[in-house]
Design a protein around this motif. Structure first.
Motif, PDB file in Angstrom:
ATOM      1  N   GLY A  45       0.792  -1.209   0.000  1.00 29.64           N
ATOM      2  CA  GLY A  45       0.000   0.000   0.000  1.00 29.64           C
ATOM      3  C   GLY A  45       0.828   1.264   0.000  1.00 29.64           C
ATOM      4  O   GLY A  45       2.055   1.236  -0.098  1.00 29.64           O
ATOM      5  N   ARG A  46       0.111   2.344   0.137  1.00 27.72           N
ATOM      6  CA  ARG A  46       0.695   3.680   0.194  1.00 27.72           C
ATOM      7  C   ARG A  46       0.202   4.322   1.471  1.00 27.72           C
ATOM      8  O   ARG A  46      -0.965   4.151   1.848  1.00 27.72           O
ATOM      9  CB  ARG A  46       0.230   4.462  -1.030  1.00 27.72           C
ATOM     10  N   ILE A  47       1.062   5.053   2.140  1.00 30.11           N
ATOM     11  CA  ILE A  47       0.721   5.653   3.421  1.00 30.11           C
ATOM     12  C   ILE A  47       1.356   7.034   3.500  1.00 30.11           C
ATOM     13  O   ILE A  47       2.408   7.270   2.903  1.00 30.11           O
ATOM     14  CB  ILE A  47       1.193   4.737   4.573  1.00 30.11           C
ATOM     15  N   GLN A  48       0.709   7.944   4.235  1.00 29.93           N
ATOM     16  CA  GLN A  48       1.296   9.266   4.439  1.00 29.93           C
ATOM     17  C   GLN A  48       2.603   9.125   5.192  1.00 29.93           C
ATOM     18  O   GLN A  48       2.735   8.286   6.086  1.00 29.93           O
ATOM     19  CB  GLN A  48       0.367  10.160   5.254  1.00 29.93           C
ATOM     20  N   SER A  49       3.580   9.930   4.843  1.00 26.19           N
ATOM     21  CA  SER A  49       4.903   9.880   5.480  1.00 26.19           C
ATOM     22  C   SER A  49       4.944  10.751   6.723  1.00 26.19           C
ATOM     23  O   SER A  49       5.751  11.670   6.841  1.00 26.19           O
ATOM     24  CB  SER A  49       5.984  10.331   4.494  1.00 26.19           C
ATOM     25  N   THR A  50       4.054  10.460   7.657  1.00 23.44           N
ATOM     26  CA  THR A  50       4.037  11.184   8.931  1.00 23.44           C
ATOM     27  C   THR A  50       4.168  10.168  10.059  1.00 23.44           C
ATOM     28  O   THR A  50       3.773   9.001   9.921  1.00 23.44           O
ATOM     29  CB  THR A  50       2.733  11.980   9.130  1.00 23.44           C
ATOM     30  N   GLU A  51       4.719  10.611  11.158  1.00 17.92           N
ATOM     31  CA  GLU A  51       4.852   9.718  12.305  1.00 17.92           C
ATOM     32  C   GLU A  51       3.482   9.212  12.744  1.00 17.92           C
ATOM     33  O   GLU A  51       3.317   8.021  13.046  1.00 17.92           O
ATOM     34  CB  GLU A  51       5.535  10.440  13.466  1.00 17.92           C
ATOM     35  N   ALA A  52       2.481  10.102  12.771  1.00 16.81           N
ATOM     36  CA  ALA A  52       1.140   9.713  13.214  1.00 16.81           C
ATOM     37  C   ALA A  52       0.545   8.614  12.330  1.00 16.81           C
ATOM     38  O   ALA A  52      -0.012   7.634  12.832  1.00 16.81           O
ATOM     39  CB  ALA A  52       0.225  10.937  13.234  1.00 16.81           C
ATOM     40  N   ALA A  53       0.668   8.749  11.018  1.00 17.16           N
ATOM     41  CA  ALA A  53       0.109   7.749  10.095  1.00 17.16           C
ATOM     42  C   ALA A  53       0.831   6.416  10.234  1.00 17.16           C
ATOM     43  O   ALA A  53       0.194   5.352  10.249  1.00 17.16           O
ATOM     44  CB  ALA A  53       0.202   8.253   8.657  1.00 17.16           C
ATOM     45  N   LEU A  54       2.152   6.447  10.357  1.00 16.50           N
ATOM     46  CA  LEU A  54       2.929   5.217  10.500  1.00 16.50           C
ATOM     47  C   LEU A  54       2.607   4.519  11.824  1.00 16.50           C
ATOM     48  O   LEU A  54       2.465   3.303  11.871  1.00 16.50           O
ATOM     49  CB  LEU A  54       4.421   5.508  10.376  1.00 16.50           C
ATOM     50  N   ARG A  55       2.458   5.300  12.881  1.00 16.99           N
ATOM     51  CA  ARG A  55       2.090   4.720  14.181  1.00 16.99           C
ATOM     52  C   ARG A  55       0.712   4.065  14.117  1.00 16.99           C
ATOM     53  O   ARG A  55       0.529   2.944  14.593  1.00 16.99           O
ATOM     54  CB  ARG A  55       2.084   5.780  15.278  1.00 16.99           C
ATOM     55  N   ARG A  56      -0.268   4.789  13.548  1.00 18.99           N
ATOM     56  CA  ARG A  56      -1.631   4.239  13.467  1.00 18.99           C
ATOM     57  C   ARG A  56      -1.636   2.885  12.762  1.00 18.99           C
ATOM     58  O   ARG A  56      -2.316   1.967  13.174  1.00 18.99           O
ATOM     59  CB  ARG A  56      -2.556   5.205  12.721  1.00 18.99           C
ATOM     60  N   ARG A  57      -0.873   2.769  11.699  1.00 18.26           N
ATOM     61  CA  ARG A  57      -0.912   1.552  10.897  1.00 18.26           C
ATOM     62  C   ARG A  57      -0.080   0.403  11.478  1.00 18.26           C
ATOM     63  O   ARG A  57      -0.497  -0.745  11.451  1.00 18.26           O
ATOM     64  CB  ARG A  57      -0.427   1.853   9.466  1.00 18.26           C
ATOM     65  N   PHE A  58       1.099   0.706  12.040  1.00 18.71           N
ATOM     66  CA  PHE A  58       2.027  -0.364  12.384  1.00 18.71           C
ATOM     67  C   PHE A  58       2.289  -0.585  13.869  1.00 18.71           C
ATOM     68  O   PHE A  58       2.928  -1.574  14.229  1.00 18.71           O
ATOM     69  CB  PHE A  58       3.362  -0.146  11.664  1.00 18.71           C
ATOM     70  N   GLU A  59       1.816   0.257  14.759  1.00 17.53           N
ATOM     71  CA  GLU A  59       2.192   0.102  16.162  1.00 17.53           C
ATOM     72  C   GLU A  59       1.600  -1.143  16.826  1.00 17.53           C
ATOM     73  O   GLU A  59       2.132  -1.625  17.816  1.00 17.53           O
ATOM     74  CB  GLU A  59       1.861   1.349  16.979  1.00 17.53           C
ATOM     75  N   ASN A  60       0.544  -1.705  16.275  1.00 15.51           N
ATOM     76  CA  ASN A  60      -0.049  -2.899  16.884  1.00 15.51           C
ATOM     77  C   ASN A  60       0.422  -4.201  16.245  1.00 15.51           C
ATOM     78  O   ASN A  60      -0.072  -5.275  16.592  1.00 15.51           O
ATOM     79  CB  ASN A  60      -1.578  -2.813  16.823  1.00 15.51           C
ATOM     80  N   GLU A  61       1.362  -4.112  15.320  1.00 18.89           N
ATOM     81  CA  GLU A  61       1.924  -5.318  14.704  1.00 18.89           C
ATOM     82  C   GLU A  61       2.822  -6.014  15.719  1.00 18.89           C
ATOM     83  O   GLU A  61       3.450  -5.358  16.546  1.00 18.89           O
ATOM     84  CB  GLU A  61       2.749  -4.958  13.462  1.00 18.89           C
ATOM     85  N   PRO A  62       2.893  -7.348  15.658  1.00 17.34           N
ATOM     86  CA  PRO A  62       3.855  -8.039  16.529  1.00 17.34           C
ATOM     87  C   PRO A  62       5.273  -7.659  16.102  1.00 17.34           C
ATOM     88  O   PRO A  62       5.451  -6.852  15.196  1.00 17.34           O
ATOM     89  CB  PRO A  62       3.565  -9.517  16.262  1.00 17.34           C
TER      90      PRO A  62
END
Length: 80
Positions: A45-62
């Motif tokens: 996919g494509r994601i905004q290059s912001t800390e907030a967007a990256l955290r929302r998407r990946f912080e709950n990954e193992p």
């Protein structure tokens, strides 16, 4: 005369992450590819290059391994 082996020893990974994330960082948007432990594509996919967007998407990954690609003109990673 003894022959010298030029093979590199295989490295053992103690705790292989369940997922690997490839991130191609851009100024506004970044492209990503998420692979499982077998190397199969789970999501692209494509994601905004912001800390907030990256955290929302990946912080709950193992536990995850990250391969990060960015150009020399890129502001990533941010200066400390």
């Amino acid at each position: 005369m003894k022959k010298v082996s030029r093979q590199m020893p295989k490295m053992e990974v103690a705790n292989k992450p369940e997922m690997t994330l490839g991130l191609d960082m851009g100024d506004r948007y970044s492209h990503f590819c998420l692979l499982n432990a077998d190397g199969d594509v789970v999501e692209e996919g494509r994601i905004q290059s912001t800390e907030a967007a990256l955290r929302r998407r990946f912080e709950n990954e193992p536990e995850i391994r990250i391969a990060l690609e960015c150009g020399t003109h890129s502001p990533w990673p941010p200066a400390s």
